[in-house]
Design an enzyme around this catalytic site. Structure first.
Site, PDB file in Angstrom:
ATOM      1  N   SER A   1       0.495  -1.271   0.485  1.00 23.11           N
ATOM      2  CA  SER A   1      -0.180  -0.230  -0.070  1.00 23.11           C
ATOM      3  C   SER A   1       0.949   1.544   0.375  1.00 23.11           C
ATOM      4  O   SER A   1       1.722   1.566  -0.212  1.00 23.11           O
ATOM      5  CB  SER A   1      -1.531  -0.148   1.066  1.00 23.11           C
ATOM      6  OG  SER A   1      -1.874   0.672   0.930  1.00 23.11           O
TER       7      SER A   1
ATOM      8  N   HIS B   1      -6.390  -6.813  -1.392  1.00 18.29           N
ATOM      9  CA  HIS B   1      -5.058  -5.887  -1.182  1.00 18.29           C
ATOM     10  C   HIS B   1      -4.627  -6.396  -0.119  1.00 18.29           C
ATOM     11  O   HIS B   1      -4.237  -6.682   0.323  1.00 18.29           O
ATOM     12  CB  HIS B   1      -5.482  -4.203   0.075  1.00 18.29           C
ATOM     13  CG  HIS B   1      -5.359  -2.786  -0.042  1.00 18.29           C
ATOM     14  ND1 HIS B   1      -4.469  -2.496  -1.100  1.00 18.29           N
ATOM     15  CD2 HIS B   1      -4.274  -2.941   1.330  1.00 18.29           C
ATOM     16  CE1 HIS B   1      -3.896  -1.322  -1.071  1.00 18.29           C
ATOM     17  NE2 HIS B   1      -3.653  -1.632   0.394  1.00 18.29           N
TER      18      HIS B   1
ATOM     19  N   ASP C   1      -8.627  -6.019  -5.591  1.00 19.69           N
ATOM     20  CA  ASP C   1      -7.689  -4.332  -4.724  1.00 19.69           C
ATOM     21  C   ASP C   1      -8.103  -2.660  -5.535  1.00 19.69           C
ATOM     22  O   ASP C   1      -8.161  -2.842  -6.626  1.00 19.69           O
ATOM     23  CB  ASP C   1      -6.692  -4.842  -4.203  1.00 19.69           C
ATOM     24  CG  ASP C   1      -6.379  -3.684  -3.716  1.00 19.69           C
ATOM     25  OD1 ASP C   1      -6.690  -2.647  -2.948  1.00 19.69           O
ATOM     26  OD2 ASP C   1      -4.822  -3.257  -3.940  1.00 19.69           O
TER      27      ASP C   1
END
Length: 498
Positions: free
Chosen positions: A180, A466, A441
Site C-alpha cells: 500500500s 489488497h 483491490d
C-alpha cells in the site's frame, strides 16, 4: 487509506474512554484504505522469534533532513529478526506505513519465507509520526510540516546507512518491502536512493497520486459484480433510496433506528449527509479492499465478512427491500465489531481530528494520514463517477475537510502534480522493482499492473485483494496467488545474484 478507517479509529479511542459510545470498525490498510500494508508467509516455515527479538529498538533521526541548520533529533522505533540471517546474506527492510508498526510481521508473512530461503536479516522501520515514533511534542499543523514521504524516505536512507555501518552490512544487498503506501515508499526508495537499496517489492502500491480517485468505487462495483451481477445494482438502489430519504427530515427518526446511530440524525449541511453516506458505504469499501485476505494473525476482527457475505445479504429478499438489506448489513458490521451504535456526526469527526495531542482520539494515524492526503497525494475516493454504486460524497466533501481540519486552502492539483513529478507516477524509471497487485483491490487502479520494463515487472493477481501476496499462505489460497508469491521469490533470487 481513506478517512473511513480513521473515523473508525476515532470511535475506537472514544469508546475506550467512554464505553457508552459505540465504535465503528478501525482497520488499518495494508494502505492503511490506510495502513496501506506491510506484510508476508507460510506458517509452518516461520520459526517463532523470541520476545527479545521483537522488542522495541530505537534509532536517532534528524527532524528535518533537508535543513542543515536544524539540529533537532528524535527516536524512531524499529524491530529486528535475525533468526534466518546467514553471513553474507541480504538485508530485508520492511517499511512501516500510516499506523503503528506491528511486530507480528516479524513472525509472520511471506517475506519471512523468502528470508529463510535466502538467509536474510529482517528489519521493520516504523514511519515517522505513526505508532511510537514521535518526532515532535504534538501534532500541531506546524509540526506536521515534517511529515511527508520525502522525509520518510530520508529516514530510510539514514537508517540504512548507519545500520549497515554499525552491523557490518555495508556490502550486503538491501531489499525494501512494503504494501500500500509503504509499497509506494519501497518503490520510491529504490528510485531515489539506488545506491542504498538493491531491489524492492512494492505490493499494492498506489504510485500515481491523484486528487480525485472515483475509480476506487468503480473497482468496488466490478468486484461486487464478479460475485453476482445483481449485487452492485441492489447496493446502488439501496444507496439511492437512502439519499432520497435524507431530503425529508420526517425520515430521520427511522434512519436513526434503521442504522442504529448514536444520536438522532441531524442534517444541517451537505457535509453532514456526506459523512453519513461515506460511513455506510465504507462497510462495502472495506470488505472489498481486504476480501479474503489472511489477516487474522494481526488480530484483525471481521475477516469472515467477505464479498460473498455482502452480496448474500443484498440478494436476500427475506430481509426486506434493498434499503432494508443495506441497513441490516450495517447492523451486522456493528455486531461483528461489538458496536452498539455508529456516530455519524461530522462536527464530532472534525473536532477529534483537530486534536493535536499525542493522546488525542485521532493520534493513532487519522490526523497524520489525512494531512498527507491533503499535502501530497489526494487519493479521494469520491462518488464523482456514474459507474459505481454510491452517491453523496463528492470530491468537494474531501477537500473541505482539508480546510476544516488543517485550515489548508492551497491548490491540491498543484501539490499532487509535484508529487508525480518527484516520483514519476505510473512512469517510474529505475530497475529491480516488482509490483504485485490484486484485481479485487480498488487500489490497483493507481498501481503498476503491466510490465514497464523487464526489470520493472508487474504481477497482476486475478481474484485477490489488497496486499494478498504479503500475508501468510494457507491451503485455500488461489493457485494464481501461490504462483505470484513464487514468482516474486524467483525475481529476488535473480536480482540478488546480479
Amino acid at each position: 487509506m481513506t478517512h473511513f478507517y480513521f473515523k473508525m479509529a476515532l470511535e475506537c479511542n472514544r469508546f475506550q474512554k467512554n464505553p457508552s459510545i459505540l465504535l465503528t470498525v478501525f482497520i488499518l490498510s495494508c494502505f492503511s484504505r490506510t495502513v496501506l500494508c506491510s506484510r508476508v508467509y507460510r506458517y509452518e516455515s516461520h520459526a517463532r522469534v523470541s520476545e527479545a527479538t521483537v522488542a522495541d529498538q530505537w534509532f536517532i533521526q534528524r527532524l528535518d533532513h533537508f535543513n542543515g541548520a536544524d539540529a533537532r533529533v528524535w527516536k524512531q522505533r524499529y524491530f529486528i529478526n535475525d533468526s534466518f540471517y546467514r553471513p553474507g546474506g541480504p538485508v530485508f527492510l520492511m517499511i512501516g506505513g500510516e499506523g503503528p508498526a506491528n511486530p507480528a510481521w516479524m513472525q509472520y508473512g511471506t517475506w519471512l519465507l523468502y528470508a529463510q530461503k535466502l538467509g536474510a536479516l529482517c528489519l521493520l522501520l516504523e514511519h515517522r509520526f505513526y505508532g511510537k515514533s514521535h518526532p515532535t511534542e504534538n501534532l500541531s499543523n506546524a509540526n506536521l510540516e515534517f511529515l511527508s514521504s520525502r522525509q520518510a524516505l530520508a529516514d530510510l536512507a539514514h537508517f540504512r546507512t548507519v545500520t549497515a555501518a554499525v552491523r557490518g552490512l555495508t556490502n550486503s544487498k538491501w531489499v525494501a518491502f512494503g504494501g500500500s503506501y509503504p509499497g509506494s515508499l519501497a518503490a520510491w526508495f529504490r528510485l531515489k536512493y539506488p545506491h542504498l537499496v538493491h531491489a524492492a517489492v512494492a505490493t499494492s502500491a498506489p504510485v500515481h497520486a491523484t486528487v480525485n480517485f472515483p475509480e476506487y468505487l468503480e473497482v468496488v462495483w466490478r468486484s461486487l459484480a464478479e460475485e453476482n451481477p445483481e449485487c452492485p445494482l441492489l447496493v446502488k438502489k439501496a444507496s439511492d433510496t437512502l439519499v432520497a430519504r435524507l431530503q425529508d427530515p420526517k425520515t430521520y427518526d427511522n434512519i436513526t433506528e434503521d442504522f442504529r446511530l448514536c444520536s438522532k440524525l441531524q442534517i444541517q449541511s451537505k457535509m453532514d449527509s456526506a459523512y453519513l453516506l461515506e460511513s455506510l458505504a465504507g462497510n462495502f469499501m472495506d470488505v472489498v479492499q481486504y476480501n479474503e485476505d489472511n489477516r487474522a494473525f494481526e488480530g484483525v476482527v471481521g475477516t469472515n465478512i467477505t464479498i460473498k457475505v455482502l452480496c448474500g445479504m443484498m440478494l436476500d429478499s427475506s430481509l426486506g427491500n434493498p434499503y432494508d438489506r443495506y441497513a441490516a448489513l450495517a447492523r451486522l458490521m456493528q455486531k461483528t465489531f461489538s458496536q452498539s451504535c455508529t456516530d455519524v456526526q461530522y462536527k464530532n469527526y472534525i473536532q477529534e481530528m483537530s486534536n493535536t495531542s499525542w493522546s488525542g482520539p485521532a493520534a493513532g494515524g487519522g490526523r497524520q494520514w489525512v494531512y498527507q492526503t491533503c499535502t501530497e497525494f489526494g487519493f479521494y475516493q469520491s462518488t464523482d463517477s456514474p459507474n459505481q454504486p454510491f452517491s453523496g460524497f463528492p470530491l468537494q466533501y474531501y477537500l473541505q475537510q482539508c480546510a476544516d481540519i488543517y485550515n489548508l486552502s492551497t491548490s491540491l492539483d498543484d501539490i499532487v502534480q509535484q508529487t508525480n513529478e518527484e516520483y514519476g507516477g505510473y512512469d517510474i524509471r529505475t530497475t529491480r522493482i516488482v509490483f504485485p497487485n490484486g484485481s479485487i483491490d480498488p487500489w490497483h487502479a493507481l498501481g503498476v499492473t503491466k510490465d514497464i520494463t523487464d526489470d520493472l515487472p508487474a504481477v497482476f493477481i486475478k481474484g485477490t485483494a489488497h496486499c494478498a501476496n504479503m500475508y501468510p499462505a494457507r491451503t485455500e489460497d488461489l493457485p494464481q496467488l501461490v504462483l505470484a508469491r513464487d514468482h516474486v521469490f524467483l525475481l529476488l533470487q535473480k536480482w540478488l545474484a546480479e
